[in-house]
Design an enzyme around this catalytic site. Structure first.
Site, PDB file in Angstrom:
ATOM      1  N   LYS A 167       0.854  -1.180   0.000  1.00  0.00           N
ATOM      2  CA  LYS A 167       0.000   0.000   0.000  1.00  0.00           C
ATOM      3  C   LYS A 167       0.890   1.231   0.000  1.00  0.00           C
ATOM      4  O   LYS A 167       1.884   1.296   0.729  1.00  0.00           O
ATOM      5  CB  LYS A 167      -0.909  -0.018   1.233  1.00  0.00           C
TER       6      LYS A 167
ATOM      7  N   SER B 183      -9.535   2.330   2.970  1.00  0.00           N
ATOM      8  CA  SER B 183      -8.651   3.018   2.049  1.00  0.00           C
ATOM      9  C   SER B 183      -7.678   2.105   1.315  1.00  0.00           C
ATOM     10  O   SER B 183      -6.989   2.536   0.403  1.00  0.00           O
ATOM     11  CB  SER B 183      -7.854   4.080   2.809  1.00  0.00           C
TER      12      SER B 183
ATOM     13  N   SER C 245      -9.938   0.100   7.321  1.00  0.00           N
ATOM     14  CA  SER C 245      -9.368   0.184   5.976  1.00  0.00           C
ATOM     15  C   SER C 245      -8.639  -1.056   5.488  1.00  0.00           C
ATOM     16  O   SER C 245      -8.159  -1.076   4.359  1.00  0.00           O
ATOM     17  CB  SER C 245      -8.434   1.395   5.877  1.00  0.00           C
TER      18      SER C 245
END
Length: 496
Positions: A75, A150, A174
């Site tokens: 990420k 996210s 998330s």
């Protein structure tokens, strides 16, 4: 190849059915062919293949650990030397970190090969991966739908077979919510289990990194490498290292029946997680999963988490307050976007931040600055912290009568891209079942357990499993038992 687990891929490497370089090339080709999903924001084949060659050398010399040669995507909130580290923001669009985040460094030290950086909501603020400066990510199961956020780029990458595993972060859901929306497995460890050093901060008392993969067994392998004390993170927990795979495939209780491996397990079902607002198709999938657990020998126990509804206002006071402080460092002077034209220093600050931050980030900075301002700090921030403590106490009361808590990871399946963009409150409500877990600092995970109905028949549903502090190994055991009895986690989107 892309449908294999990490253990299976490693076995293929050991058997010389493929090399780490060939494995990396396989995934790089898949990433290139799936550009339309927009799951990745930065891929550098030269860097990836150099790591793969080093992994092949380690494997040949017998110096490799269990993760050596296996590809992973990170990420883009984890700073990564050699790759851009943007946090999904224009503010950091060209930022090149001189060091690796601890999570990246530990996985690299274990021999994993970085495939690239995945798309995400800007500064991890969002539930749909539509708040990225690099455009929205599409859900591989239904490209008209969001993948969750996210960590939406990571969830989409794993679901589409662009990477066998990915890192994510979870501040209010998330990891768990995008894992649910994309039909993959993801775990948020106990707060402090995984180092935050090098993880671009959103809300420091909530942020926690964790793995995302197809299965609980793969997540356990990854957590073995990711977790552990780090003196560079002031919130890192000093605890003995654990083997998170140690309970996998074993009976819950000693001497348990092989046909009922979870006999003795008490599953708490909060009434507040099954009330108004929970979609019928999600409820049906969760109910079916709970019946599977009963067939495995577990007992369902009613519990109550009475402050669940308060988790949304509490979170949206505390998290923006911390974000307001953390993001004050992005001023256009030290690093980050700087406006091209300005009159003086103050004007440069204003224009750089106005141009660099997106609408959702600005909204949360404004809210956070307001609740921390003179005259409102006591009324909002301190009150929110008091209720946060009560939320944590509610969980401890519930755990007196159960071993794990289960329920939906999200009240609905993934929604259409653009469907909630004009109503941030509706977006915030999507995290109703995950926020309280983060506020309490507890570990939580999502495992695939079915699909929606009707028009949503291609959109996955995730079962949330919540454990008490430091119970990750037991949670992974519970998830793994379910995945041994079902095949939801190995199903793939059409065309993958």
């Amino acid at each position: 190849m892309h449908a294999k687990s990490l253990t299976e891929l490693r076995a293929a490497l050991d058997a010389k059915e493929c090399s780490a370089v060939e494995l990396a090339q396989h995934y790089l080709k898949r990433i290139d062919a799936a550009r339309d999903l927009n799951a990745f924001v930065h891929v550098d084949a030269e860097l990836t293949l150099a790591q793969a060659k080093a992994a092949d050398a380690a494997l040949a010399n017998g110096e490799a650990g269990p993760l050596a040669g296996l590809p992973i995507a990170h990420k883009d909130v984890f700073v990564t030397r050699g790759w851009r580290s943007t946090a999904g923001s224009k503010m950091l669009a060209n930022y090149a970190s001189p060091f690796d985040a601890t999570v990246v460094a530990r996985l690299s030290a274990a021999g994993m090969v970085t495939l690239g950086k995945t798309n995400m909501d800007e500064f991890a603020m969002g539930s749909s991966n539509e708040n990225s400066a690099f455009g929205p990510v599409k859900n591989p199961w239904d490209t008209s739908a969001v993948p969750g956020g996210s960590s939406g780029g990571s969830s989409a990458a794993v679901a589409a077979g662009l990477a066998p595993a990915a890192t994510g972060t979870d501040t209010g859901g998330s990891i768990r919510q995008p894992a649910s929306f994309a039909g993959v497995t993801g775990i948020k460890p106990t707060y402090g289990r995984v180092s935050r050093y090098g993880m671009i901060a959103f809300a420091s008392s909530l942020d926690q990194g964790g793995p995302m993969a197809r299965s609980a067994a793969d997540c356990a392998l990854l957590l073995n490498a990711m977790a552990g004390f780090d003196e560079r993170d002031s919130t890192s927990l000093e605890r003995a290292d654990e083997d998170y795979t140690r309970h996998l495939g074993k009976a819950w209780a000693a001497g348990g029946d092989a046909g009922k491996p979870l006999a003795g397990l008490r599953i708490g079902l909060p009434a507040e997680y099954f009330g108004a607002g929970l979609a019928d198709d999600v409820r049906a999938a969760i109910d079916a999963a709970l019946k599977t657990y009963e067939a495995l020998g577990a007992t369902l126990v009613p519990v109550s988490l009475p402050k669940t509804e308060l988790s949304i206002p509490v979170y949206y006071v505390i998290a923006p307050a911390e974000a307001s402080s953390n993001l004050s460092r992005f001023d256009g002077v030290r690093y980050g976007h700087r406006a091209a034209e300005y009159r003086d220093l103050l004007d440069m600050y204003k224009k750089s931040r106005a141009e660099g931050f997106g609408p959702e980030v600005k909204r949360r900075i404004l809210v956070g600055t307001y609740v921390l301002s003179h005259g409102y700090y006591d009324a909002y921030y301190l009150q929110a912290q008091k209720i946060r403590r009560i939320i944590a106490q509610d969980f401890q009361e519930a755990f007196k009568s159960c071993d794990v808590i289960m329920g939906p990871a999200s009240p609905t399946v993934a929604w259409d891209i653009g469907a909630k963009g004009d109503d941030p409150v509706q977006m915030y409500l999507a995290d109703i079942y995950t926020l309280s877990v983060s506020l309490a600092g507890l570990p939580g995970m999502s495992v695939p357990c079915g699909f929606g109905a009707g028009a949503n028949a291609k959109r996955p549903v995730g079962l949330q499993i919540i454990g008490n502090y430091f119970d990750e190994a037991r949670m992974l055991q519970v998830a793994d038992a379910f995945q041994r009895a079902t095949d939801w986690h190995v199903q793939e989107p059409a065309g993958v």
